[in-house]
Design a protein around this motif. Structure first.
Motif, PDB file in Angstrom:
ATOM      1  N   LEU A 196     -30.245 -10.511  93.693  1.00  0.00           N
ATOM      2  CA  LEU A 196     -29.769 -11.627  92.883  1.00  0.00           C
ATOM      3  C   LEU A 196     -28.292 -11.841  93.143  1.00  0.00           C
ATOM      4  O   LEU A 196     -27.531 -10.880  93.283  1.00  0.00           O
ATOM      5  CB  LEU A 196     -29.993 -11.354  91.397  1.00  0.00           C
ATOM      6  CG  LEU A 196     -31.443 -11.148  90.937  1.00  0.00           C
ATOM      7  CD1 LEU A 196     -31.471 -10.787  89.459  1.00  0.00           C
ATOM      8  CD2 LEU A 196     -32.263 -12.407  91.183  1.00  0.00           C
ATOM      9  N   ASP A 197     -27.870 -13.121  93.214  1.00  0.00           N
ATOM     10  CA  ASP A 197     -26.443 -13.393  93.336  1.00  0.00           C
ATOM     11  C   ASP A 197     -25.836 -13.521  91.941  1.00  0.00           C
ATOM     12  O   ASP A 197     -26.481 -13.234  90.926  1.00  0.00           O
ATOM     13  CB  ASP A 197     -26.193 -14.651  94.171  1.00  0.00           C
ATOM     14  CG  ASP A 197     -26.813 -15.913  93.552  1.00  0.00           C
ATOM     15  OD1 ASP A 197     -27.153 -15.883  92.354  1.00  0.00           O
ATOM     16  OD2 ASP A 197     -26.946 -16.917  94.274  1.00  0.00           O
ATOM     17  N   THR A 198     -24.596 -13.939  91.873  1.00  0.00           N
ATOM     18  CA  THR A 198     -23.898 -14.006  90.585  1.00  0.00           C
ATOM     19  C   THR A 198     -24.527 -15.014  89.635  1.00  0.00           C
ATOM     20  O   THR A 198     -24.364 -14.905  88.427  1.00  0.00           O
ATOM     21  CB  THR A 198     -22.423 -14.364  90.815  1.00  0.00           C
ATOM     22  OG1 THR A 198     -22.348 -15.582  91.566  1.00  0.00           O
ATOM     23  CG2 THR A 198     -21.717 -13.252  91.597  1.00  0.00           C
ATOM     24  N   LEU A 199     -25.251 -15.987  90.176  1.00  0.00           N
ATOM     25  CA  LEU A 199     -25.928 -16.983  89.339  1.00  0.00           C
ATOM     26  C   LEU A 199     -27.382 -16.606  89.089  1.00  0.00           C
ATOM     27  O   LEU A 199     -28.147 -17.399  88.548  1.00  0.00           O
ATOM     28  CB  LEU A 199     -25.848 -18.356  90.002  1.00  0.00           C
ATOM     29  CG  LEU A 199     -24.435 -18.919  90.238  1.00  0.00           C
ATOM     30  CD1 LEU A 199     -24.509 -20.251  90.963  1.00  0.00           C
ATOM     31  CD2 LEU A 199     -23.681 -19.052  88.922  1.00  0.00           C
ATOM     32  N   GLU A 200     -27.741 -15.387  89.489  1.00  0.00           N
ATOM     33  CA  GLU A 200     -29.084 -14.845  89.305  1.00  0.00           C
ATOM     34  C   GLU A 200     -30.145 -15.647  90.050  1.00  0.00           C
ATOM     35  O   GLU A 200     -31.283 -15.747  89.618  1.00  0.00           O
ATOM     36  CB  GLU A 200     -29.433 -14.742  87.809  1.00  0.00           C
ATOM     37  CG  GLU A 200     -28.548 -13.774  87.053  1.00  0.00           C
ATOM     38  CD  GLU A 200     -29.050 -13.530  85.643  1.00  0.00           C
ATOM     39  OE1 GLU A 200     -29.990 -14.221  85.225  1.00  0.00           O
ATOM     40  OE2 GLU A 200     -28.509 -12.644  84.975  1.00  0.00           O
ATOM     41  N   ASP A 201     -29.745 -16.224  91.201  1.00  0.00           N
ATOM     42  CA  ASP A 201     -30.717 -16.856  92.081  1.00  0.00           C
ATOM     43  C   ASP A 201     -31.151 -15.828  93.119  1.00  0.00           C
ATOM     44  O   ASP A 201     -30.315 -15.244  93.824  1.00  0.00           O
ATOM     45  CB  ASP A 201     -30.102 -18.068  92.794  1.00  0.00           C
ATOM     46  CG  ASP A 201     -29.807 -19.201  91.826  1.00  0.00           C
ATOM     47  OD1 ASP A 201     -30.578 -19.351  90.858  1.00  0.00           O
ATOM     48  OD2 ASP A 201     -28.810 -19.914  92.044  1.00  0.00           O
ATOM     49  N   PRO A 202     -32.445 -15.564  93.235  1.00  0.00           N
ATOM     50  CA  PRO A 202     -32.889 -14.525  94.179  1.00  0.00           C
ATOM     51  C   PRO A 202     -32.722 -14.953  95.630  1.00  0.00           C
ATOM     52  O   PRO A 202     -32.860 -16.124  95.971  1.00  0.00           O
ATOM     53  CB  PRO A 202     -34.360 -14.338  93.814  1.00  0.00           C
ATOM     54  CG  PRO A 202     -34.769 -15.629  93.195  1.00  0.00           C
ATOM     55  CD  PRO A 202     -33.561 -16.168  92.492  1.00  0.00           C
ATOM     56  N   PHE A 203     -32.430 -13.986  96.490  1.00  0.00           N
ATOM     57  CA  PHE A 203     -32.345 -14.223  97.924  1.00  0.00           C
ATOM     58  C   PHE A 203     -32.817 -12.966  98.651  1.00  0.00           C
ATOM     59  O   PHE A 203     -32.874 -11.872  98.086  1.00  0.00           O
ATOM     60  CB  PHE A 203     -30.924 -14.608  98.356  1.00  0.00           C
ATOM     61  CG  PHE A 203     -29.885 -13.551  98.081  1.00  0.00           C
ATOM     62  CD1 PHE A 203     -29.544 -12.611  99.047  1.00  0.00           C
ATOM     63  CD2 PHE A 203     -29.240 -13.492  96.842  1.00  0.00           C
ATOM     64  CE1 PHE A 203     -28.592 -11.643  98.797  1.00  0.00           C
ATOM     65  CE2 PHE A 203     -28.284 -12.519  96.582  1.00  0.00           C
ATOM     66  CZ  PHE A 203     -27.955 -11.594  97.563  1.00  0.00           C
ATOM     67  N   ILE A 204     -33.164 -13.129  99.918  1.00  0.00           N
ATOM     68  CA  ILE A 204     -33.688 -12.038 100.737  1.00  0.00           C
ATOM     69  C   ILE A 204     -32.542 -11.399 101.504  1.00  0.00           C
ATOM     70  O   ILE A 204     -31.758 -12.090 102.163  1.00  0.00           O
ATOM     71  CB  ILE A 204     -34.740 -12.560 101.728  1.00  0.00           C
ATOM     72  CG1 ILE A 204     -35.782 -13.421 101.020  1.00  0.00           C
ATOM     73  CG2 ILE A 204     -35.412 -11.406 102.470  1.00  0.00           C
ATOM     74  CD1 ILE A 204     -36.640 -14.226 101.983  1.00  0.00           C
ATOM     75  N   THR A 205     -32.440 -10.084 101.448  1.00  0.00           N
ATOM     76  CA  THR A 205     -31.422  -9.380 102.229  1.00  0.00           C
ATOM     77  C   THR A 205     -31.982  -8.754 103.498  1.00  0.00           C
ATOM     78  O   THR A 205     -31.259  -8.563 104.469  1.00  0.00           O
ATOM     79  CB  THR A 205     -30.747  -8.286 101.382  1.00  0.00           C
ATOM     80  OG1 THR A 205     -31.745  -7.345 100.959  1.00  0.00           O
ATOM     81  CG2 THR A 205     -30.080  -8.893 100.152  1.00  0.00           C
ATOM     82  N   SER A 206     -33.265  -8.422 103.498  1.00  0.00           N
ATOM     83  CA  SER A 206     -33.885  -7.847 104.695  1.00  0.00           C
ATOM     84  C   SER A 206     -35.397  -7.965 104.585  1.00  0.00           C
ATOM     85  O   SER A 206     -35.938  -8.049 103.487  1.00  0.00           O
ATOM     86  CB  SER A 206     -33.487  -6.379 104.883  1.00  0.00           C
ATOM     87  OG  SER A 206     -33.958  -5.594 103.803  1.00  0.00           O
ATOM     88  N   MET A 207     -36.048  -7.954 105.736  1.00  0.00           N
ATOM     89  CA  MET A 207     -37.505  -7.978 105.786  1.00  0.00           C
ATOM     90  C   MET A 207     -38.018  -6.581 106.127  1.00  0.00           C
ATOM     91  O   MET A 207     -37.418  -5.871 106.942  1.00  0.00           O
ATOM     92  CB  MET A 207     -37.996  -8.977 106.841  1.00  0.00           C
ATOM     93  CG  MET A 207     -37.470 -10.392 106.640  1.00  0.00           C
ATOM     94  SD  MET A 207     -38.015 -11.143 105.095  1.00  0.00           S
ATOM     95  CE  MET A 207     -39.762 -11.313 105.430  1.00  0.00           C
ATOM     96  N   GLN A 208     -39.110  -6.186 105.510  1.00  0.00           N
ATOM     97  CA  GLN A 208     -39.717  -4.879 105.759  1.00  0.00           C
ATOM     98  C   GLN A 208     -40.933  -5.068 106.662  1.00  0.00           C
ATOM     99  O   GLN A 208     -41.793  -5.907 106.391  1.00  0.00           O
ATOM    100  CB  GLN A 208     -40.143  -4.229 104.442  1.00  0.00           C
ATOM    101  CG  GLN A 208     -39.058  -4.223 103.366  1.00  0.00           C
ATOM    102  CD  GLN A 208     -37.822  -3.460 103.790  1.00  0.00           C
ATOM    103  OE1 GLN A 208     -37.924  -2.413 104.414  1.00  0.00           O
ATOM    104  NE2 GLN A 208     -36.658  -3.978 103.447  1.00  0.00           N
ATOM    105  N   THR A 209     -41.008  -4.279 107.727  1.00  0.00           N
ATOM    106  CA  THR A 209     -42.081  -4.451 108.712  1.00  0.00           C
ATOM    107  C   THR A 209     -42.950  -3.215 108.877  1.00  0.00           C
ATOM    108  O   THR A 209     -43.852  -3.210 109.711  1.00  0.00           O
ATOM    109  CB  THR A 209     -41.483  -4.820 110.085  1.00  0.00           C
ATOM    110  OG1 THR A 209     -40.609  -3.763 110.531  1.00  0.00           O
ATOM    111  CG2 THR A 209     -40.709  -6.124 110.012  1.00  0.00           C
ATOM    112  N   THR A 210     -42.718  -2.166 108.095  1.00  0.00           N
ATOM    113  CA  THR A 210     -43.508  -0.944 108.263  1.00  0.00           C
ATOM    114  C   THR A 210     -44.927  -1.091 107.752  1.00  0.00           C
ATOM    115  O   THR A 210     -45.841  -0.407 108.221  1.00  0.00           O
ATOM    116  CB  THR A 210     -42.850   0.232 107.533  1.00  0.00           C
ATOM    117  OG1 THR A 210     -42.843  -0.032 106.113  1.00  0.00           O
ATOM    118  CG2 THR A 210     -41.417   0.439 108.017  1.00  0.00           C
ATOM    119  N   GLY A 211     -45.143  -1.965 106.757  1.00  0.00           N
ATOM    120  CA  GLY A 211     -46.464  -2.108 106.164  1.00  0.00           C
ATOM    121  C   GLY A 211     -46.844  -0.969 105.246  1.00  0.00           C
ATOM    122  O   GLY A 211     -48.005  -0.865 104.830  1.00  0.00           O
TER     123      GLY A 211
END
Length: 684
Positions: A309-324
């Motif tokens: 979450l940023d300072t305005l509490e809008d979600p965003f992606i920081t990384s993608m997980q590929t291990t499954g």
């Protein structure tokens, strides 16, 4: 012309149609040694290569095989493919695979190598029969159920693990696949998998329906103007994989010619358990008018990612997980937290030896992608959507095959690759390839030929060659010169390097094969003095040596001896790695036995030794031998009848100088690890 061929067929009447003779299993050992690249990256090669094994396990019909079909199996040279297509055009359909012996360039050894991947279908298998009848009488139908388990307990299953990281499921890896298919006609499949540590549960609220991973596809081909339709999970490959590359990459390895060129095979069902590579939706190819084909696809899929979450509490992606992997609270928190929509169109023109097309692809996430910034990834994708446009052009003339693709990220950089395969003489083949990928080219399903693990920040020139003295002796090799104009992972400065390989093959008979292979790679890597945050780079030199001898006498007893050795020199220090292994296979009819005894010693992870191991049908096993130890593998295959087969596999590894195997939650107390696998295959 066919008179002599018919005489030959008369002596093989029991095996003229269908597959001509008892079909051998695909030689995965050959695929590992030749087709797949050198395993240096920290990837799950078993899941990635399983995709190709599944595709290659469905033999193509030689009477309907296209130019790209024949190229995809990467066995035949351009001259052999041209000679085959000319023969079929002049003489009509083939009646037996043995008919290949009458085609120039097809010796018995080539035919035996090709045989597991192809068939000559019975002409009575007509497409005008109902699809239900074809499914019932003409298709390849099977069910596979598999259970794998490490007998020793890992830390993640015990109370020593923290609650948020403790594995919630059983140590069993469970797998089920149902497949009904007839190449060139239809395919229906369902796959379910639970990794070790994951739970089996039913919770639609979090999209959990029994197994953690579920995959389904249904496809039909060659129905008038409808050339292909796939619903469910699929993959796409066009051009040379700059924009749309599926998960087909083979890289640089013992096969120096055919692996350079990607096959233009379009949309295929997704058959892998690699959970980060599929598209989910529908795709189709239509013949809109003569020689013009339109391909369109749409995908909407949930993905694993770390959401903040940023300072305005809008979600965003920081990384993608590929291990499954979804074994504990922390991993489950990232499961299917984001989604993407992906669609594209390809307009293709094919006539004779010309294949050209233009492409557009658009991917959009449901929330912004704002990755953690590092010094090397300043030009990586950020935002919510990405668009690419591109073209490809392939042309074959005589013994000359030209291929290329260009692509550009809208509001980003471009990428280009182009090359040629050329048979200078019946004995001498060469391949040339040039590539130039800008640092801000962004494509999420790219799988182009190159040195980097991603298609960006690279230029290079590759030259491969192969010379056949005769049926017995062959030499081959390649030289690859590459440059990285910008910083990359573990190398924080622009750099350049090179790689070369030489291979000598000696095959005195169809039962014996010997090869020696040498490879050198120079590439820069960071050097840190440990006292500052500043990095310098130095050149690392990796040398690999392989010696292998395989003997398969009359298909009853097969032996294979293999020795691998490597050195890695970096920052005035040289480390080494070594592995030696002996394989044996015994065919007793309904029962087949196989085993391996291996010893290995490596100074560090840079010298880990990858080696293919025999496994159950449609499995691909290539573990990394690392440290000092002994490994024993034994497997029993029992074919109860034509409908039921069983496999039991056991692998024992001992590390004499360790008190603990692995690290973190995967740590095993002691120095011994036992892995068991049981598989059942039922055919209908």
């Amino acid at each position: 012309m066919k008179a002599s061929v018919f005489i030959l067929i008369l002596f093989n009447l029991p095996c003229v149609y269908s597959q001509d003779y008892p079909r051998k299993e695909i030689d995965l050992s050959r695929i590992a040694d030749e087709l797949y690249g050198i395993q240096d990256l920290d990837l799950n090669y078993e899941d990635l290569y399983e995709n190709l094994v599944q595709i290659l396990s469905s033999p193509i019909n030689l009477n309907k095989a296209t130019l790209e079909d024949l190229r995809f199996i990467k066995i035949l040279t351009e001259t052999q493919i041209k000679n085959f297509l000319n023969y079929r055009m002049e003489n009509g359909i083939l009646f037996s695979i043995y008919e290949l012996q009458s085609i120039p360039g097809f010796d018995l050894q080539t035919i035996m190598t090709l045989a597991p991947f192809v068939k000559v279908a019975d002409p009575s298998d007509a497409l005008d029969a109902s699809i239900l009848k074809r499914i019932r009488t003409q298709s390849n139908r099977y069910l596979i159920i598999r259970n794998e388990r490490t007998l020793e307990s890992r830390k993640g299953y015990t109370s020593e693990a923290q609650p948020a990281t403790r594995y919630q499921g059983s140590p069993d890896r469970l797998y089920m696949r149902l497949r009904v298919n007839k190449p060139g006609d239809f395919s229906f499949g369902f796959t379910a998998e639970k990794d070790a540590g994951e739970m089996v549960r039913w919770n639609p609220g979090i999209r959990y329906y029994g197994a953690d991973y579920l995959s389904f596809h249904a496809s039909v081909q060659n129905k008038g103007f409808l050339k292909n339709l796939v619903i469910g999970d699929f993959q796409v490959q066009f051009g040379q994989g700059l924009m749309l590359g599926g998960i087909f990459g083979t890289g640089k390895g013992g096969e120096t010619i055919t692996t350079v060129r990607r096959s233009n095979i379009g949309i295929l069902p997704y058959t892998s358990v690699y959970e980060a590579g599929y598209l989910r939706g529908a795709g189709t190819t239509l013949e809109v008018r003569r020689n013009f084909y339109l391909t369109a696809f749409y995908s909407s899929a949930k993905r694993d990612g770390t959401v903040a979450l940023d300072t305005l509490e809008d979600p965003f992606i920081t990384s993608m997980q590929t291990t499954g992997l979804h074994r504990n609270e922390n991993e489950l928190a990232n499961r299917k937290t984001t989604s993407d929509t992906n669609w594209g169109v390809v307009l293709q023109y094919k006539i004779n030896q010309l294949d050209a097309g233009v492409m557009f692809n658009r991917l959009k996430y449901n929330r912004p992608f704002l990755r953690d910034q590092n010094v090397y990834n300043q030009f990586s994708f950020t935002g919510i959507e990405n668009e690419n446009i591109g073209f490809f052009l392939n042309y074959t003339f005589q013994n000359f095959s030209f291929f290329n693709e260009g692509a550009r990220t809208i509001n980003g950089g471009g990428a280009y690759t182009g090359g040629v395969l050329l048979s200078l003489t019946p004995k001498f083949d060469i391949s040339l390839l040039y590539r130039n990928f800008s640092r801000d080219f962004q494509s999420f399903y790219s799988n182009a030929f190159g040195e980097n693990s991603t298609t960006k920040n690279e230029t290079g020139i590759y030259w491969g060659w192969k010379y056949r003295f005769n049926r017995i002796f062959t030499i081959s090799g390649y030289i690859d010169l590459f440059e990285f104009p910008w910083l990359r992972y573990r190398a924080y400065s622009p750099s350049h390097g090179h790689e070369w390989l030489f291979r000598f093959n000696y095959q005195p008979s169809r039962h014996s094969t010997f090869f020696i292979q040498i490879r050198e790679e120079l590439k820069d890597r960071n050097v840190s003095d440990g006292n500052t945050n500043l990095y310098q780079t130095a050149t690392g030199k990796k040398m690999n040596y392989w010696v292998s001898y395989a003997y398969g006498g009359r298909q009853k007893l097969s032996l294979k001896t293999r020795v691998q050795f490597s050195t890695y020199g970096f920052n005035n220090k040289i480390t080494k790695g070594f592995a030696a292994m002996q394989d044996i296979r015994i065919d007793l009819g309904k029962i087949k036995l196989s085993g391996r005894y291996a010893v290995f010693e490596t100074d560090d992870y840079d010298n880990r030794q990858y080696a293919y191991e025999y496994d159950a049908l449609y499995n691909y096993s290539m573990p990394a031998y690392y440290g000092i130890g002994v490994r024993k593998v034994g497997m029993v295959e029992y074919k109860i009848n034509q409908h039921l087969s069983l496999w039991l596999r056991w692998a024992y590894t001992r590390y004499p100088y360790l008190n603990e195997i692995g690290s973190g939650n995967d740590a095993i107390a002691g120095n011994i690890k036992n892995d068991v696998k049981f598989q059942v295959r039922i055919t209908f």
